[in-house]
Design a protein around this motif. Structure first.
Motif, PDB file in Angstrom:
ATOM      1  N   ILE A  87       0.946  -0.891  -0.240  1.00  0.00           N
ATOM      2  CA  ILE A  87       0.150  -0.159  -0.221  1.00  0.00           C
ATOM      3  C   ILE A  87       1.115   0.750   0.079  1.00  0.00           C
ATOM      4  N   ASP A  88       0.044   2.444  -0.494  1.00  0.00           N
ATOM      5  CA  ASP A  88       0.923   3.649  -0.975  1.00  0.00           C
ATOM      6  C   ASP A  88       2.594   3.568  -1.373  1.00  0.00           C
ATOM      7  N   ASN A  89       2.810   2.450  -1.542  1.00  0.00           N
ATOM      8  CA  ASN A  89       4.071   2.137  -2.999  1.00  0.00           C
ATOM      9  C   ASN A  89       4.301   2.366  -4.098  1.00  0.00           C
ATOM     10  N   MET A  90       4.343   3.792  -4.865  1.00  0.00           N
ATOM     11  CA  MET A  90       4.158   3.914  -6.478  1.00  0.00           C
ATOM     12  C   MET A  90       5.798   2.402  -6.741  1.00  0.00           C
ATOM     13  N   GLU A  91       6.184   2.311  -6.367  1.00  0.00           N
ATOM     14  CA  GLU A  91       7.839   1.733  -6.953  1.00  0.00           C
ATOM     15  C   GLU A  91       6.961   0.615  -7.287  1.00  0.00           C
ATOM     16  N   ALA A  92       6.151   0.102  -5.899  1.00  0.00           N
ATOM     17  CA  ALA A  92       5.590  -1.501  -6.576  1.00  0.00           C
ATOM     18  C   ALA A  92       4.604  -1.234  -7.409  1.00  0.00           C
ATOM     19  N   ARG A  93       4.398  -0.741  -7.371  1.00  0.00           N
ATOM     20  CA  ARG A  93       2.819  -0.621  -8.086  1.00  0.00           C
ATOM     21  C   ARG A  93       3.285  -0.739  -9.247  1.00  0.00           C
ATOM     22  N   MET A  94       4.576   0.499 -10.083  1.00  0.00           N
ATOM     23  CA  MET A  94       4.785   0.606 -11.355  1.00  0.00           C
ATOM     24  C   MET A  94       5.448  -0.674 -11.825  1.00  0.00           C
ATOM     25  N   SER A  95       6.073  -1.763 -10.793  1.00  0.00           N
ATOM     26  CA  SER A  95       6.045  -2.524 -11.376  1.00  0.00           C
ATOM     27  C   SER A  95       4.970  -3.682 -11.941  1.00  0.00           C
ATOM     28  N   CYS A  96       4.364  -3.652 -10.617  1.00  0.00           N
ATOM     29  CA  CYS A  96       3.074  -4.668 -11.065  1.00  0.00           C
ATOM     30  C   CYS A  96       2.913  -4.030 -13.040  1.00  0.00           C
ATOM     31  N   MET A  97       2.789  -3.146 -13.025  1.00  0.00           N
ATOM     32  CA  MET A  97       2.525  -2.417 -14.404  1.00  0.00           C
ATOM     33  C   MET A  97       2.839  -3.211 -15.458  1.00  0.00           C
ATOM     34  N   GLU A  98       4.600  -2.699 -15.117  1.00  0.00           N
ATOM     35  CA  GLU A  98       5.206  -3.387 -15.763  1.00  0.00           C
ATOM     36  C   GLU A  98       5.125  -4.787 -16.201  1.00  0.00           C
ATOM     37  N   PHE A 138      -7.858   0.559  -7.745  1.00  0.00           N
ATOM     38  CA  PHE A 138      -8.637  -0.435  -8.808  1.00  0.00           C
ATOM     39  C   PHE A 138      -9.236  -0.335  -6.704  1.00  0.00           C
ATOM     40  N   PHE A 139      -8.439  -1.025  -5.689  1.00  0.00           N
ATOM     41  CA  PHE A 139      -8.466  -1.162  -4.520  1.00  0.00           C
ATOM     42  C   PHE A 139      -7.339  -1.123  -4.136  1.00  0.00           C
ATOM     43  N   SER A 140      -7.138  -0.366  -2.283  1.00  0.00           N
ATOM     44  CA  SER A 140      -6.066  -0.454  -1.751  1.00  0.00           C
ATOM     45  C   SER A 140      -4.964  -1.547  -1.938  1.00  0.00           C
ATOM     46  N   GLY A 141      -4.099  -0.871  -2.434  1.00  0.00           N
ATOM     47  CA  GLY A 141      -2.843  -2.435  -3.018  1.00  0.00           C
ATOM     48  C   GLY A 141      -3.110  -3.087  -3.264  1.00  0.00           C
ATOM     49  N   CYS A 142      -3.909  -2.933  -4.538  1.00  0.00           N
ATOM     50  CA  CYS A 142      -3.239  -3.348  -5.655  1.00  0.00           C
ATOM     51  C   CYS A 142      -3.742  -2.201  -7.368  1.00  0.00           C
ATOM     52  N   ALA A 143      -3.091  -2.946  -8.397  1.00  0.00           N
ATOM     53  CA  ALA A 143      -2.237  -2.125  -9.375  1.00  0.00           C
ATOM     54  C   ALA A 143      -3.750  -3.213 -10.771  1.00  0.00           C
ATOM     55  N   CYS A 144      -4.582  -2.672 -11.447  1.00  0.00           N
ATOM     56  CA  CYS A 144      -5.624  -2.657 -12.115  1.00  0.00           C
ATOM     57  C   CYS A 144      -4.939  -2.827 -13.286  1.00  0.00           C
ATOM     58  N   ALA A 145      -5.472  -3.220 -14.716  1.00  0.00           N
ATOM     59  CA  ALA A 145      -5.228  -2.868 -15.821  1.00  0.00           C
ATOM     60  C   ALA A 145      -6.122  -3.951 -17.026  1.00  0.00           C
ATOM     61  N   TYR A 146      -6.735  -3.531 -17.831  1.00  0.00           N
ATOM     62  CA  TYR A 146      -7.891  -4.208 -18.416  1.00  0.00           C
ATOM     63  C   TYR A 146      -7.965  -4.259 -20.081  1.00  0.00           C
ATOM     64  N   PHE A 147      -7.788  -4.930 -20.879  1.00  0.00           N
ATOM     65  CA  PHE A 147      -8.096  -4.808 -22.472  1.00  0.00           C
ATOM     66  C   PHE A 147      -9.549  -5.254 -22.789  1.00  0.00           C
ATOM     67  N   GLN A 148     -10.007  -5.509 -24.215  1.00  0.00           N
ATOM     68  CA  GLN A 148     -11.459  -5.619 -24.286  1.00  0.00           C
ATOM     69  C   GLN A 148     -10.312  -6.332 -25.656  1.00  0.00           C
ATOM     70  N   ILE A 149     -11.799  -7.512 -26.024  1.00  0.00           N
ATOM     71  CA  ILE A 149     -11.252  -8.141 -27.462  1.00  0.00           C
ATOM     72  C   ILE A 149     -12.899  -7.972 -28.135  1.00  0.00           C
TER      73      ILE A 149
END
Length: 167
Positions: A87-98, A138-149
């Motif tokens: 939670i509140d760790n932008m570096e960890a969030r960016m790592s998740c996004m990558e 998305f909710f506290s401590g979770c990175a989220c992305a989506y794609f549509q087909i």
């Protein structure tokens, strides 16, 4: 008159199988589950204690039927990727996004092959598949992305008098 059997594409089964077979997904602890849109993450939330990353396919879809020229029906399926982080760790969030970006790339490499197979059954995937990162938590401590087909299938709109009652 027996209708010809139709071939369909099951996005849920396809991405469940990809999640299970992809080495990168397995190494990063991705767990597959079904959801009902972004608000319906009950299955994923129920397993948050035992899993840190998710591939979720929505069981609902958007779509339309085009009645011009070659009638077809379009269904748009949404696939969500989510990863827990501190939670509140932008570096960890960016790592998740990558990590999610790389998983998306690997999934797309298989989808190119799948597209060719589907075309043999008159099922067409829209070649533009957008990847969207959710820019807020998305909710506290979770990175989220989506794609549509978007999946197009030929639709028989031939009028059949037997389907209608007489006035």
């Amino acid at each position: 008159m027996n209708p010809e059997p139709t071939f369909s594409w099951n996005a849920t089964a396809f991405f469940a199988d990809l999640t299970k077979r992809n080495r990168f997904a397995v190494a990063n602890g991705f767990h597959f589950c079904k959801v009902s849109g972004l608000e319906g993450f009950e299955e994923a939330l129920a397993s948050m204690q035992s899993h840190k990353a998710f591939v979720c396919v929505s069981d609902i879809s958007q779509g339309y039927t085009d009645i011009n020229n070659t009638p077809h029906t379009r269904r748009v399926k949404t696939v969500f990727l989510a990863m827990r982080h501190a939670i509140d760790n932008m570096e960890a969030r960016m790592s998740c996004m990558e990590t999610m970006r790389e998983l998306f790339r690997q999934f797309m490499s298989v989808l190119i092959l799948e597209q060719t197979k589907l075309q043999q059954h008159a099922i067409y995937l829209d070649p533009r598949i957008s990847f969207q990162e959710i820019d807020r938590y998305f909710f506290s401590g979770c990175a989220c992305a989506y794609f549509q087909i978007a999946v197009d299938t030929c639709t028989d709109l031939q009028f059949n008098n037997e389907e209608w009652a007489d006035d």
